[in-house]
Design an enzyme around this catalytic site. Structure first.
Site, PDB file in Angstrom:
ATOM      1  N   HIS A 270      -2.640 -18.840  15.106  1.00 48.21           N
ATOM      2  CA  HIS A 270      -2.746 -17.485  14.540  1.00 48.21           C
ATOM      3  C   HIS A 270      -1.527 -17.092  13.702  1.00 48.21           C
ATOM      4  O   HIS A 270      -1.518 -16.035  13.070  1.00 48.21           O
ATOM      5  CB  HIS A 270      -3.043 -16.449  15.629  1.00 48.21           C
ATOM      6  CG  HIS A 270      -1.914 -16.114  16.551  1.00 48.21           C
ATOM      7  ND1 HIS A 270      -1.074 -15.055  16.326  1.00 48.21           N
ATOM      8  CD2 HIS A 270      -1.498 -16.670  17.725  1.00 48.21           C
ATOM      9  CE1 HIS A 270      -0.192 -14.965  17.313  1.00 48.21           C
ATOM     10  NE2 HIS A 270      -0.427 -15.939  18.186  1.00 48.21           N
TER      11      HIS A 270
ATOM     12  N   THR B 213     -12.418 -27.356  29.472  1.00 45.94           N
ATOM     13  CA  THR B 213     -13.277 -27.625  28.311  1.00 45.94           C
ATOM     14  C   THR B 213     -12.612 -27.106  27.039  1.00 45.94           C
ATOM     15  O   THR B 213     -12.115 -25.985  27.000  1.00 45.94           O
ATOM     16  CB  THR B 213     -14.658 -26.963  28.510  1.00 45.94           C
ATOM     17  OG1 THR B 213     -15.202 -27.484  29.720  1.00 45.94           O
ATOM     18  CG2 THR B 213     -15.598 -27.256  27.348  1.00 45.94           C
TER      19      THR B 213
ATOM     20  N   CYS C 249      17.365  -0.136  20.525  1.00 45.96           N
ATOM     21  CA  CYS C 249      17.469   1.209  21.084  1.00 45.96           C
ATOM     22  C   CYS C 249      18.234   1.186  22.404  1.00 45.96           C
ATOM     23  O   CYS C 249      17.966   0.376  23.264  1.00 45.96           O
ATOM     24  CB  CYS C 249      16.053   1.697  21.317  1.00 45.96           C
ATOM     25  SG  CYS C 249      15.967   3.242  22.132  1.00 45.96           S
TER      26      CYS C 249
HETATM   27  N1  PLP Z   1       7.313 -18.737  19.947  1.00 46.39           N
HETATM   28  C1  PLP Z   1       7.585 -17.960  18.893  1.00 46.39           C
HETATM   29  C2  PLP Z   1       8.821 -18.232  18.089  1.00 46.39           C
HETATM   30  C3  PLP Z   1       6.718 -16.926  18.530  1.00 46.39           C
HETATM   31  O1  PLP Z   1       7.008 -16.165  17.476  1.00 46.39           O
HETATM   32  C4  PLP Z   1       5.557 -16.716  19.309  1.00 46.39           C
HETATM   33  C5  PLP Z   1       4.648 -15.600  18.992  1.00 46.39           C
HETATM   34  O2  PLP Z   1       5.066 -14.505  18.688  1.00 46.39           O
HETATM   35  C6  PLP Z   1       5.314 -17.564  20.397  1.00 46.39           C
HETATM   36  C7  PLP Z   1       6.215 -18.559  20.680  1.00 46.39           C
HETATM   37  C8  PLP Z   1       4.107 -17.400  21.247  1.00 46.39           C
HETATM   38  O3  PLP Z   1       2.963 -17.865  20.578  1.00 46.39           O
HETATM   39  P1  PLP Z   1       1.503 -17.402  21.048  1.00 46.39           P
HETATM   40  O4  PLP Z   1       1.297 -16.024  20.547  1.00 46.39           O
HETATM   41  O5  PLP Z   1       0.586 -18.388  20.427  1.00 46.39           O
HETATM   42  O6  PLP Z   1       1.475 -17.481  22.529  1.00 46.39           O
END
Ligand code: PLP
Length: 391
Positions: free
Chosen positions: A202, A238, A328
Site C-alpha cells: 500500500h 491461505t 507536542c
Molecule cells: N515500516 C515503515 C518505515 C513504515 O512507514 C510502515 C508504515 O507506515 C511500516 C513499517 C508498517 O507497514 P504496514 O502498514 O504495511 O504494516
C-alpha cells in the site's frame, strides 16, 4: 471542495490498473492455491509469477520472497524469528525505527533477554557508522543489526550497502525496514549483502493487507505463524491471492515508470520546499528532508516556527490531508521518538512539525493550494499571538 492528499508516506491511492487486476483475480482466480485441481493451480501460478517478478526486481531468488500481510508482519517475523530460531543474542538498532521494529525488539529484550543497543542519531538524523563498527567489533555475541532504509517521518536515507558490508565483516545479520523504499528505488540485493528486508504494497499504490519479507536463503530463518505448508511453511495461512495480484500490478507499474515518477516527485518536492520557504518565514526542514541526495523524494518534513498542535486538523478542514509528526509536549499527544531525536528542547516547546508526502499524482497546483492554506493558518496564528502579547 476538491480534496488534496499529501500523506502518501502513510498510504497511497490504488492505481486503477491495480483495482482491475484485483477484481479480475477475485472473479476468475478464486481457487485455493493449495488445491491440486486446476482452480487451485491457476491461483498458485499467479502467486509464483508475482514472486518471480519481485525476485527479478531485487535480483534474488524467488525462494527468498515470502508473502505476508504487511510491513509490520514482515518486520515482526524477521526480528522475532532471528532471536527464536537463529540464536541472536544482541540487537543493534536506532531510536528512529518504525514502531513495528522497535516494539518487536523491545519484546525480544523483555521476553528473551536479548541485549539491545541503540545508536543515537545526530540532530540531522544520521547514524554514525563508525559507532556501528565499534559496537560490532566489541562483542562476540550473535548480533542482528536492524536499521531502516528510509525514515517514514523525516525521509532520511541510510546507506544500507555500507551497513551490509560492515555486518558481513563482523558476521552480524542485517535487517533493514525497506517499507518506504521498495518499488520507489532500484534495489539490487545481489550487490547489497543484506539478510532481511520488508515490503508493504500500500506504500506504492497497491492494496493494503499484502506485503512480503525478503529472507536470504542462507539465513535459515523460520516462520512465526504456523499451521500450514504455505510459503514453504514460513508463513502458514491461505494466501491473499487477489492482494498478491494487486501487489504484482503495482510493482510492475512502479518499475515501468520509476524514472518518470522519480523525476516528477523530485521536482514536486523541490517546488514544495521553495514555496514553503518563500511563504513561511522562519520555517525549517527536519533531518535531511531538504536535501536531494540523502532524502527520499516522497517525504518533506517541515518545522513550523510556532506551536500549533491543531494544524493537521485545520488543514484537514480546508480539505488538505498531511501528517502531523507530533512534537507536542502538552500531554494531549505524545512526542514522536524521531522528533525527539532531531529537534532541540526549544524546538519541541515552540515549534510544530508537519510531514507532507507526495506521489506521482501530486501536482504543483496542489502544492500551491497547500502553501496558501498554510500561510493563512500561520498568519492567523501570528495575529493571535500578537493579541495575546498585547493583552
Ligand atoms: N515500516 C515503515 C518505515 C513504515 O512507514 C510502515 C508504515 O507506515 C511500516 C513499517 C508498517 O507497514 P504496514 O502498514 O504495511 O504494516
Amino acid at each position: 471542495m476538491d480534496k488534496i492528499y499529501l500523506d502518501n508516506a502513510a498510504t497511497t491511492p490504488l492505481s486503477p490498473e491495480v483495482i482491475d487486476a484485483m477484481v479480475e483475480t477475485m472473479k476468475m482466480t478464486f481457487g485455493n492455491p493449495s488445491s491440486t485441481h486446476s482452480f487451485g493451480q491457476e491461483a498458485k501460478i499467479l502467486i509464483e509469477n508475482v514472486r518471480r517478478q519481485i525476485a527479478d526486481y531485487l535480483h534474488v531468488s524467488p525462494a527468498e520472497i515470502i508473502f505476508t500481510s504487511c510491513g509490520t508482519e514482515s518486520n515482526n517475523m524477521i526480528i522475532k524469528s532471528s532471536v527464536e530460531h537463529l540464536g541472536v543474542e544482541r540487537i543493534i538498532s536506532s531510536p528512529l525505527e518504525h514502531k513495528c521494529v522497535s516494539e518487536s525488539i523491545l519484546d525480544m529484550k523483555n521476553r528473551k533477554g536479548v541485549e539491545v543497543t541503540y545508536i543515537r542519531p545526530n540532530e540531522k538524523g544520521d547514524i554514525d557508522l563508525h559507532k556501528l563498527e565499534e559496537l560490532l567489533k566489541n562483542s562476540d555475541k550473535k548480533t542482528l543489526v536492524s536499521l531502516m532504509h528510509a525514515n517514514n517521518e523525516i525521509g532520511n536515507l541510510t546507506d544500507i550497502k555500507k551497513i551490509a558490508e560492515l555486518c558481513k565483516k563482523y558476521q552480524a545479520l542485517f535487517h533493514s525496514d525497506t517499507v518506504q523504499t521498495m518499488a520507489h528505488m532500484n534495489l539490487d540485493f545481489s550487490e547489497i549483502s543484506i539478510d532481511f528486508a520488508s515490503c508493504s504494497a500500500h506504500k506504492f499504490h497497491g492494496p493494503k493487507g499484502i506485503g512480503f519479507a525478503f529472507l536470504r536463503k542462507s539465513s535459515g530463518l523460520k516462520g512465526i505463524i504456523t499451521g500450514g505448508p504455505q510459503e514453504r511453511s514460513l508463513r502458514a495461512g491461505t494466501e491473499n491471492v487477489c492482494g498478491i495480484a494487486g501487489l504484482g500490478k503495482a510493482l510492475e507499474l512502479s518499475i515501468k515508470n520509476m524514472n518518470a515518477y522519480t523525476q516528477h516527485m523530485q521536482e514536486i518536492k523541490q517546488y514544495a520546499i521553495d514555496r514553503v520557504s518563500e511563504e513561511i518565514p522562519g520555517v525549517k526542514f527536519n533531518g535531511r528532508s531538504s536535501e536531494k541526495e540523502n532524502s527520499l523524494y516522497t517525504v518533506m518534513s517541515v518545522l513550523l516556527p510556532y506551536k500549533n498542535p491543531l494544524i493537521g486538523l485545520q488543514l484537514d478542514m480546508k480539505g488538505i490531508a498531511v501528517s502531523q509528526g507530533s512534537a507536542c509536549s502538552s500531554g494531549a499527544s505524545k512526542p514522536s521518538m524521531v522528533m525527539m531525536m532531531v529537534l532541540s528542547e526549544d524546538e519541541m516547546e515552540h515549534c510544530t512539525p508537519l510531514r507532507v508526502s507526495f506521489s506521482h499524482l501530486t501536482t504543483k497546483e496542489e502544492i500551491d493550494t497547500f502553501v496558501q492554506a498554510l500561510k493563512e493558518i500561520s498568519h492567523d496564528l501570528i495575529i493571535e499571538n500578537t493579541n495575546v502579547e498585547h493583552r
